[in-house]
Motif scaffolding. Sequence first.
Motif, short mmCIF file in Angstrom:
data_model
loop_
_atom_site.label_atom_id
_atom_site.label_comp_id
_atom_site.label_asym_id
_atom_site.label_seq_id
_atom_site.Cartn_x
_atom_site.Cartn_y
_atom_site.Cartn_z
N ILE A 86 0.85 -1.20 0.00
CA ILE A 86 0.00 0.00 0.00
C ILE A 86 0.88 1.24 0.00
CG2 ILE A 86 -1.80 1.25 1.28
CD1 ILE A 86 -2.50 -1.61 2.49
N THR A 87 1.92 1.19 0.83
CA THR A 87 2.84 2.32 0.90
C THR A 87 3.47 2.58 -0.47
OG1 THR A 87 3.32 1.68 3.16
CG2 THR A 87 4.82 3.23 2.15
N GLN A 88 3.90 1.50 -1.09
CA GLN A 88 4.53 1.62 -2.40
C GLN A 88 3.58 2.24 -3.43
OE1 GLN A 88 6.72 -1.91 -3.94
NE2 GLN A 88 5.36 -1.75 -5.70
N GLU A 89 2.35 1.75 -3.47
CA GLU A 89 1.37 2.28 -4.44
C GLU A 89 1.09 3.75 -4.18
OE1 GLU A 89 0.48 0.84 -7.17
OE2 GLU A 89 1.77 -0.80 -6.48
N LYS A 90 0.94 4.06 -2.89
CA LYS A 90 0.63 5.44 -2.51
C LYS A 90 1.76 6.37 -2.97
CE LYS A 90 0.21 7.98 1.70
NZ LYS A 90 1.58 8.16 2.00
N TYR A 91 3.00 5.92 -2.74
CA TYR A 91 4.13 6.76 -3.12
C TYR A 91 4.28 6.88 -4.63
CZ TYR A 91 6.26 8.00 1.36
OH TYR A 91 6.54 8.58 2.57
N ARG A 92 3.97 5.80 -5.35
CA ARG A 92 4.02 5.89 -6.82
C ARG A 92 3.10 7.01 -7.30
NH1 ARG A 92 3.88 -0.25 -9.42
NH2 ARG A 92 5.90 -0.91 -8.61
N THR A 93 1.89 7.04 -6.73
CA THR A 93 0.91 8.04 -7.12
C THR A 93 1.39 9.45 -6.75
OG1 THR A 93 -0.75 6.38 -6.61
CG2 THR A 93 -1.55 8.63 -6.94
N THR A 94 1.94 9.58 -5.53
CA THR A 94 2.43 10.89 -5.09
C THR A 94 3.53 11.39 -6.02
OG1 THR A 94 2.01 10.14 -2.84
CG2 THR A 94 3.30 12.16 -3.09
N VAL A 95 4.47 10.50 -6.34
CA VAL A 95 5.59 10.90 -7.20
C VAL A 95 5.06 11.35 -8.56
CG1 VAL A 95 7.59 10.03 -8.47
CG2 VAL A 95 7.35 9.51 -6.04
N LYS A 96 4.11 10.60 -9.11
CA LYS A 96 3.56 10.97 -10.43
C LYS A 96 2.91 12.35 -10.37
CE LYS A 96 2.62 6.25 -11.90
NZ LYS A 96 1.58 5.25 -12.18
N GLU A 97 2.15 12.59 -9.29
CA GLU A 97 1.49 13.89 -9.15
C GLU A 97 2.51 15.02 -9.07
OE1 GLU A 97 -2.34 12.22 -6.61
OE2 GLU A 97 -0.93 13.60 -5.63
N LEU A 98 3.53 14.82 -8.24
CA LEU A 98 4.51 15.90 -8.06
C LEU A 98 5.34 16.14 -9.32
CD1 LEU A 98 5.77 15.34 -4.39
CD2 LEU A 98 3.97 16.84 -5.21
N LEU A 99 5.56 15.09 -10.09
CA LEU A 99 6.26 15.26 -11.37
C LEU A 99 5.36 16.01 -12.34
CD1 LEU A 99 7.96 11.78 -11.99
CD2 LEU A 99 9.17 13.94 -11.73
N ALA A 100 4.09 15.60 -12.38
CA ALA A 100 3.14 16.18 -13.34
C ALA A 100 2.90 17.66 -13.06
CB ALA A 100 1.82 15.40 -13.32
N ASP A 106 6.36 3.81 -12.21
CA ASP A 106 5.78 2.47 -12.07
C ASP A 106 6.81 1.41 -11.72
OD1 ASP A 106 3.11 3.12 -12.49
OD2 ASP A 106 3.35 3.12 -14.67
N GLN A 107 8.09 1.74 -11.90
CA GLN A 107 9.14 0.77 -11.53
C GLN A 107 9.49 0.84 -10.04
OE1 GLN A 107 12.67 1.17 -13.98
NE2 GLN A 107 11.45 1.75 -15.75
N LEU A 108 8.97 1.88 -9.38
CA LEU A 108 9.34 2.09 -7.98
C LEU A 108 8.97 0.89 -7.10
CD1 LEU A 108 10.26 4.15 -5.69
CD2 LEU A 108 7.81 4.57 -5.39
N VAL A 109 9.92 0.48 -6.29
CA VAL A 109 9.68 -0.56 -5.30
C VAL A 109 9.98 0.03 -3.93
CG1 VAL A 109 10.51 -2.76 -4.39
CG2 VAL A 109 10.28 -2.46 -6.84
N LEU A 110 9.13 -0.25 -2.97
CA LEU A 110 9.42 0.19 -1.60
C LEU A 110 9.08 -0.94 -0.67
CD1 LEU A 110 10.58 2.79 -0.42
CD2 LEU A 110 8.27 3.36 0.32
#
Lengths: 276, 335
Positions: free
Chosen positions: A2-16, A47-51
């Motif tokens: 869940i943490t990993q998915e949440k962070y993937r989304t956050t990173v995408k938003e902040l990049l966008a 999407d490659q991010l692993v945590l």
Amino acid sequence: MITQEKYRTTVKELLANGTIKMAIGYRPGSTSDRRRPLFIRTSEEADQLVLDSTCITNLSGYLVAEGLLSDEKRVGIFLRPEGIRSINILAAEYQLNVDQIVIFGFDSTGREVRPLQGQTTSDFSALLSEIRENPPLTTKEPLLERIEKMNAKERFDFWQQEFSRCIKCYACRQACPMCYCRRCIVDSNQPQWVNTSSHTLGNFEWNVVRAFHLSGRCVQCGNCDRACPVNIPLRFINQRMAKEVVDGFDHFAGLSPTQEPVLASFKKDDTETFIL
Amino acid sequence: MTRILFSDKLDNCVAKWRSAGLTVIGPVQGESLSSYATVEKGTDLHLGMVLPDRSLKELFFPQTEPMLRYTIKKNEIETADFTPPSAQRIIFGARPCDASGLAIDDPLFGWDYKDEYWFQRRNESVIVTIACTKADDFCLCTSLKLAPDSTKGTDVLLRPLDKNRGWLVEELTDRGREAFAIISEYLQESSETALPTVEVPEKFNLDACVAWLQNPENFDSKFWKEISMRCIGCASCTYLCPTCHCFDIQDEGDTYSGIRRKNWDSCSFALFTMHTSGHNPRSTQSARWRQRIMHKFNYFPGKFSVNSCSGCGRCSRQCPVDMGITETLQEISKL
């Protein structure tokens, strides 16, 4: 997960939305237990991010390598608490501006990974103070106990034996976020201040220089120890030096970006036990 | 009919070689690191590991080596050469990749100037290689057109029998035959067959990679920056590599006397190509990683007709950031 998915989304938003130009995290490595540093600049890369709990490497050194922050844009970075302390030290030593760093904090207990609340180093000051007061329990290391029981002669012989394996590849230096010098003393060769040879004396010179230079600056992330290809237990040296600095100067490195570096500051009430 | 060396005779063989004046060296698992080291008994050898952490190179090209002692006097400079101590050696239990590494470096050390340190040790050493019956995720000899039973650089190849009982003996060179003549009383005629060698999957198409590297347009490819972004610039890969051979010559001492030494050096370091002026033609880590790959798979074979990689996989196995030749050539294969 869940943490990993949440962070993937956050990173995408902040990049966008242009908040960050890049995020530095982890992705799968060449075997199932390995993780590689990942530089995320696009949604696909996010999407490659692993945590997970195997994400151990302290990535903060990449922030000060080859001018990543020189364009004054923001960079996101995945950090455990000790990595956040590294950022504070780098800021205190004027190597980076904390306003340029967006922290994606995380920690793990066993296999469980959890996010840490906050984005800038000041958001984590309570957490870091808490870690100072109540350091997380570490597993007992039989070798460390053996070293602590040695007298000076035995300790000297022990480290001489350990350093005899050193090949001066400088993986310990290169893996360390604190070893950012543009030109390390051992690379200063006009004249050559420190021998380049990796014989007994040369290995001692290097490892002693390293130990002293990191005193009061090391956060014990363990990057050096894991990077060493000849398995010298470097963590024990740094742990001991950190303890000396806490005992002698009441200094726990990396609490805030404005904390004065212990060996570069003077206080009238410093103890003088080291002055012969 | 071939001859067999049974494992239970290894102690006798080591004793026999030692009494014949040979130093016996082989894979040894230390407390925290494995390497090729001198042994006194056959049972000191650890022949079960995939390969030692440290390569065979350092027994021929040590990390630091004195070359000469100099004394500067008023009107003259006195020098005295150091030569490696003479020692006939048998290396028992080398891996084919490590033995190949020595053969790969022979033309380099004998090209324009014959490196006496390297060749004295080469001439004084018998390499007894054991074919591999196991590999790990990082082994890549087959990708380099070598094999778990390559004989390159080997004087005697041993092929393991089942249940660790011993090895079939294939003597390949006169030097190997001489060394095994010393222990011939412990060899037995047999018609047994050896275990099959391990299957090491091919990880990339070497020819395609080399063609890409040879294309001058790819020298400035964005690929180099991307693949090496996480490289931290240590020399772990080059120093553990069985074929990386770069060295630096340094004078250690004071104004009047000292020792000139030959020390390992690495293209990973910024200092490696730093000019006296301060200019550095390889000013970024990507340029340095490109150099390492180009040297191994383009420049070295261009000069010596052999790739400067024997597929041991140590570069990837030990890399603090999980890089290495395998990943780089795999990525080039996809371009």
